[in-house]
Write a protein that holds these residues in place. Structure first.
Motif, PDB file in Angstrom:
ATOM      1  N   TYR A 107       2.679   1.389  -3.676  1.00  0.00           N
ATOM      2  CA  TYR A 107       1.405   2.134  -4.565  1.00  0.00           C
ATOM      3  C   TYR A 107       1.230   3.322  -4.199  1.00  0.00           C
ATOM      4  CZ  TYR A 107      -2.201   1.825  -7.116  1.00  0.00           C
ATOM      5  OH  TYR A 107      -3.567   1.703  -8.172  1.00  0.00           O
ATOM      6  N   ARG A 112       3.045   6.221  -5.705  1.00  0.00           N
ATOM      7  CA  ARG A 112       2.392   6.256  -7.879  1.00  0.00           C
ATOM      8  C   ARG A 112       3.453   6.088  -8.447  1.00  0.00           C
ATOM      9  NH1 ARG A 112      -1.882   8.533  -7.094  1.00  0.00           N
ATOM     10  NH2 ARG A 112      -2.336  10.782  -6.089  1.00  0.00           N
ATOM     11  N   SER A 147       5.978   2.571 -10.985  1.00  0.00           N
ATOM     12  CA  SER A 147       5.184   2.314 -12.397  1.00  0.00           C
ATOM     13  C   SER A 147       5.573   0.456 -11.809  1.00  0.00           C
ATOM     14  CB  SER A 147       5.941   2.239 -13.298  1.00  0.00           C
ATOM     15  OG  SER A 147       6.478   3.930 -13.739  1.00  0.00           O
ATOM     16  N   CYS A 148       5.580  -0.212 -10.493  1.00  0.00           N
ATOM     17  CA  CYS A 148       5.525  -1.359 -10.884  1.00  0.00           C
ATOM     18  C   CYS A 148       6.593  -1.560  -9.605  1.00  0.00           C
ATOM     19  CB  CYS A 148       6.073  -2.121 -11.996  1.00  0.00           C
ATOM     20  SG  CYS A 148       8.243  -2.114 -11.949  1.00  0.00           S
ATOM     21  N   TYR A 190      -4.313  -4.263  -6.619  1.00  0.00           N
ATOM     22  CA  TYR A 190      -3.320  -3.076  -6.986  1.00  0.00           C
ATOM     23  C   TYR A 190      -3.499  -3.043  -8.646  1.00  0.00           C
ATOM     24  CZ  TYR A 190      -1.775  -3.786  -2.685  1.00  0.00           C
ATOM     25  OH  TYR A 190      -1.791  -4.311  -1.541  1.00  0.00           O
ATOM     26  N   THR A 191      -3.097  -2.045  -9.724  1.00  0.00           N
ATOM     27  CA  THR A 191      -3.217  -1.415 -10.677  1.00  0.00           C
ATOM     28  C   THR A 191      -1.726  -2.117 -11.831  1.00  0.00           C
ATOM     29  OG1 THR A 191      -3.200   0.900 -10.804  1.00  0.00           O
ATOM     30  CG2 THR A 191      -5.223  -0.818 -11.254  1.00  0.00           C
ATOM     31  N   VAL A 192      -0.563  -1.416 -10.541  1.00  0.00           N
ATOM     32  CA  VAL A 192       0.908  -1.651 -10.610  1.00  0.00           C
ATOM     33  C   VAL A 192       0.723  -3.230 -10.812  1.00  0.00           C
ATOM     34  CG1 VAL A 192       1.191   0.815 -10.380  1.00  0.00           C
ATOM     35  CG2 VAL A 192       1.532  -1.668  -8.854  1.00  0.00           C
ATOM     36  N   LYS A 193       1.984  -3.767 -11.632  1.00  0.00           N
ATOM     37  CA  LYS A 193       2.325  -5.112 -12.001  1.00  0.00           C
ATOM     38  C   LYS A 193       3.644  -5.138 -10.300  1.00  0.00           C
ATOM     39  CE  LYS A 193       4.236  -9.171 -13.305  1.00  0.00           C
ATOM     40  NZ  LYS A 193       3.540 -10.216 -12.929  1.00  0.00           N
ATOM     41  N   GLN A 205      -2.047  -9.694  -6.069  1.00  0.00           N
ATOM     42  CA  GLN A 205      -1.972  -8.252  -7.320  1.00  0.00           C
ATOM     43  C   GLN A 205      -3.037  -7.896  -7.598  1.00  0.00           C
ATOM     44  OE1 GLN A 205       0.828  -7.526 -10.060  1.00  0.00           O
ATOM     45  NE2 GLN A 205      -0.583  -6.688  -9.812  1.00  0.00           N
ATOM     46  N   PRO A 206      -4.089  -8.949  -7.478  1.00  0.00           N
ATOM     47  CA  PRO A 206      -5.756  -8.140  -7.990  1.00  0.00           C
ATOM     48  C   PRO A 206      -6.128  -7.131  -6.819  1.00  0.00           C
ATOM     49  CG  PRO A 206      -5.842 -10.547  -7.465  1.00  0.00           C
ATOM     50  CD  PRO A 206      -4.646 -10.002  -6.574  1.00  0.00           C
ATOM     51  N   ASN A 211       1.229  -1.126  -0.416  1.00  0.00           N
ATOM     52  CA  ASN A 211      -0.579  -0.048   0.062  1.00  0.00           C
ATOM     53  C   ASN A 211       0.574   1.150   0.267  1.00  0.00           C
ATOM     54  OD1 ASN A 211      -2.194  -1.587  -0.149  1.00  0.00           O
ATOM     55  ND2 ASN A 211      -2.668  -1.341   1.901  1.00  0.00           N
TER      56      ASN A 211
END
Length: 162
Positions: A63, A66, A68-69, A88-91, A85-86, A60
């Motif tokens: 993330y 901000r 990128s991964c 978060y929108t970053v890998k 992983q589900p 958190n």
């Protein structure tokens, strides 16, 4: 580009920073660490709700920065990527993903690790991708504690020819 690195031990800091300086010196690295995670994993031998919760707190923070991964730096905890992983929108990258994917090109794979839980995480990944691969592992759990104390020792490992 900013990349977050999630650490469970201080021994990963210098090697990963050197690697990024060599390969991608323009990337900004953000470090997030919980040195209590390794002791919890050694005690339980598996990912527990407490370990997942503590990793989630680190993720958190990363993330919210901000990035990128997000890159994990300890193989023993790589199974957590499929769990979290589900959210978060970053890998979320496993520390060993590229290495293991390349190793799948061989019929026999040797694993050498410093944490006894690591081979389990690595074997699960490899066998999910190729149930027919043969895996041989060797663990020296004392090494990680020496490294965390800043001590180094030479280690000779004899591996039989497969």
């Amino acid at each position: 580009m900013k990349i977050a690195l999630i650490h469970a031990t201080t021994t990963a800091l210098k090697p990963i920073e050197r690697a990024f300086q060599t390969v991608a010196p323009n990337i900004e690295l953000l470090h997030f660490m919980d040195t209590g995670l390794l002791a919890l994993m050694e005690k339980s031998g598996k990912l527990t709700p407490e370990i997942i919760r503590r990793f989630s707190a680190l993720l958190n923070l990363a993330y919210d920065s901000r990035v990128s991964c997000i890159q994990l730096t300890c193989s023993a905890f790589n199974g957590i990527t499929s769990i979290l992983q589900p959210l978060y929108t970053v890998k979320l990258f496993r520390s060993d993903e590229a290495m293991l994917d390349e190793a799948l090109g061989y019929t026999t794979i040797g694993l050498i690790s410093t944490v006894k839980e690591t081979p389990i995480a690595l074997q699960n990944y490899l066998l999910d991708k190729n149930p027919d691969c043969k895996i041989v592992s060797l663990v020296d759990p004392g090494i990680i504690h020496l490294l965390s104390q800043g001590r180094r020792r030479s280690m000779t490992i004899g591996l039989k020819r497969w």
